[in-house]
Enzyme design. Structure first.
Site, PDB file in Angstrom:
ATOM      1  N   GLU A 251       3.507   5.316   0.524  1.00 50.65           N
ATOM      2  CA  GLU A 251       3.401   4.595  -0.737  1.00 50.65           C
ATOM      3  C   GLU A 251       2.146   4.946  -1.544  1.00 50.65           C
ATOM      4  O   GLU A 251       1.202   4.145  -1.648  1.00 50.65           O
ATOM      5  CB  GLU A 251       3.474   3.083  -0.485  1.00 50.65           C
ATOM      6  CG  GLU A 251       4.770   2.673   0.191  1.00 50.65           C
ATOM      7  CD  GLU A 251       4.979   1.172   0.283  1.00 50.65           C
ATOM      8  OE1 GLU A 251       6.127   0.759   0.537  1.00 50.65           O
ATOM      9  OE2 GLU A 251       4.003   0.413   0.088  1.00 50.65           O
TER      10      GLU A 251
ATOM     11  N   GLU B 176      11.715   2.207   4.200  1.00 49.13           N
ATOM     12  CA  GLU B 176      11.366   0.793   4.307  1.00 49.13           C
ATOM     13  C   GLU B 176      12.293  -0.010   3.410  1.00 49.13           C
ATOM     14  O   GLU B 176      12.501   0.326   2.252  1.00 49.13           O
ATOM     15  CB  GLU B 176       9.920   0.497   3.868  1.00 49.13           C
ATOM     16  CG  GLU B 176       8.856   0.883   4.862  1.00 49.13           C
ATOM     17  CD  GLU B 176       7.462   0.477   4.393  1.00 49.13           C
ATOM     18  OE1 GLU B 176       7.332  -0.519   3.644  1.00 49.13           O
ATOM     19  OE2 GLU B 176       6.498   1.168   4.770  1.00 49.13           O
TER      20      GLU B 176
END
EC number: 3.2.1.21
Length: 451
Positions: free
Chosen positions: A177, A362
């Site tokens: 991320e 995720e």
């Protein structure tokens, strides 16, 4: 619905609904579960951020977390017993190189050596991620992600780690991320190092991708394959039908979603974002795209929610604000919007990766789960999984090459600045006793994934 009904809720799918080579997994990150006070782990900027009053809920930190450092064997048993194929974990830069550079911590390397062997012994594919936000404090002292030298430091770290475990991991990702690493942490200041400065953010937005490219090259030089990048996505919708709201949502999408994909796959950053960040970018940044665009073998998509975006009227870049939306929300106050996952899988495939394998690395939700009579009913999570896996299946039916789906998270854990309140786990953790209690969602996945 009675407690018994919620305990036996089923998922709407089974393995037979997916290709034979499709992998199911669950994920964690090092700082959130291991316990940074164990095993010679060095101080990270998350330790110092949490030690600063007001930065985290109740001043909570990851010093103990879930004590996974000591409980990893039984935690891997939980992954295996739920029927998963892979376990996505992250290595801690601070645990392996307490000074960020120089002499490795032998105990840290030994820990990940044992962890990977433990996965293989249980029939689990190790999905490794090199960086999930715990930057060594000595490197933060040198500017951290604001310093161009971090690309070289990160590549050296990648080499140290993968010389030890790279022969046994099924996949390796560089950065988890990058939006959180750069924007959330250097512009919004909500995560370590807690900076709110546009120049710092612009430099971090570039250096995180430069580091990704350099580390990918370092792993290639070791003969490794199956390398990827894990990016997070938020669906940005205009708060109303006005042109101003549409422009604000488009800019949010540019900062959050198109910046990192553009750098890696197009060799350019989006022009609408450069209007604001361009004056603050590192000199000569445009010369780094050959490194940033080092080919990857797959892309990881992390997805949780959508945001309604409106202009804030300030005229000061990026001049936008979030509006609370009408949809049902998780414990994080995030809207539940499975259509966004379908959108991003298909959009990424059509616009950027064009046939490259995609993993949903995720996806999950936080809910205020409690243990009652030794059991944890979490019907909202089972419904969440059903709806989002339905979105994955629709994307695959449309031709998107999705190769796996990984649930966040195995365990309730340290949720960064929000401390220990927000429970994302398939397994409940009592943070006083550290007792693990599998939730109804864990049991439901076990039934759906049983071979």
């Amino acid at each position: 619905m009675s407690a018994t009904d919620t305990e036996t809720m089923e998922l709407d799918f089974s393995r037979a609904d997916f290709p034979d080579d499709f992998v199911f997994g669950t994920a964690t990150s090092s700082y959130q579960i291991e316990g940074s006070r164990f095993g010679g782990c060095g101080t990270s900027h998350w330790d110092t951020f949490a030690a600063t009053p007001g930065n985290t809920v109740r001043g909570e930190d990851g010093a103990t977390a879930c004590a996974h450092y000591h409980r990893w064997e039984s935690d891997l048993d939980l992954v295996r017993d739920a029927g998963f194929d892979c376990y996505r974990f992250s290595t801690s830069w601070s645990r392996i190189l307490p000074e960020g550079r120089g002499v490795p911590n032998a105990g840290g390397l030994d820990f990940y050596d044992r962890l990977v062997d433990g996965m293989l012994a249980r029939g689990l594919k190790p999905f490794a991620t090199l960086y999930h936000w715990d930057l060594p404090a000595p490197l933060a002292d040198l500017g951290g992600w604001r310093n161009r030298d971090i690309a070289g430091w990160f590549a050296d770290y990648a080499e140290v780690v993968m010389k030890r475990i790279g022969d046994r991991v099924a996949t390796a990702a560089t950065v988890n991320e990058p939006w959180c690493v750069a924007w959330l942490s250097h512009f919004m200041g909500e995560h370590a190092p807690g900076v709110r400065d546009i120049r710092a953010a612009a430099h971090a937005m570039h250096h995180v991708l430069l580091a990704h490219g350099r580390a990918t090259q370092a792993m290639r030089a070791l003969g490794m394959g199956n390398l990827g990048l894990v990016t997070n996505f938020e669906y940005a919708a205009p708060a109303d039908d006005s042109e101003a709201a549409k422009r604000a949502a488009r800019l949010y999408d540019g900062i959050y979603n198109r910046w990192f994909l553009g750098g890696v796959f197009d060799g350019a950053y989006p022009e609408d974002v450069l209007v604001g960040l361009g004056p603050h970018m590192p000199e000569g940044f445009e010369n780094d795209f050959d490194i940033i665009g080092t080919p990857v073998d797959w892309l990881g998509v992390n997805y949780y929610t959508r945001k309604l975006i409106a202009p804030d009227g300030s005229g000061q870049f990026p001049a936008l604000r979030e509006i609370e939306g009408p949809l049902p929300k998780t414990q994080m106050n995030w809207e539940i919007y499975p259509e966004g996952l379908h959108h991003f899988i298909t959009w990424v495939h059509d616009t950027y990766t064009k046939g490259l394998p995609i993993y949903v690395t995720e996806n999950g939700m936080a809910s205020p789960d409690q243990v009652l009579n030794g059991k944890v009913a979490d019907p909202s999570r089972i419904d969440f999984l059903n709806r989002h896996l339905g979105a994955v299946r629709r994307a695959m039916a449309g031709g998107a090459p999705v190769k796996g789906y990984i649930v966040w998270s195995l365990l309730d854990n340290y949720e960064w600045a929000l401390g220990y309140e927000k429970r994302f786990g398939l397994v409940h953790v009592d943070f006083e006793t550290l007792e693990r209690t599998p939730k109804a969602s864990w049991h439901a996945l076990g039934r759906a994934l049983r071979r």
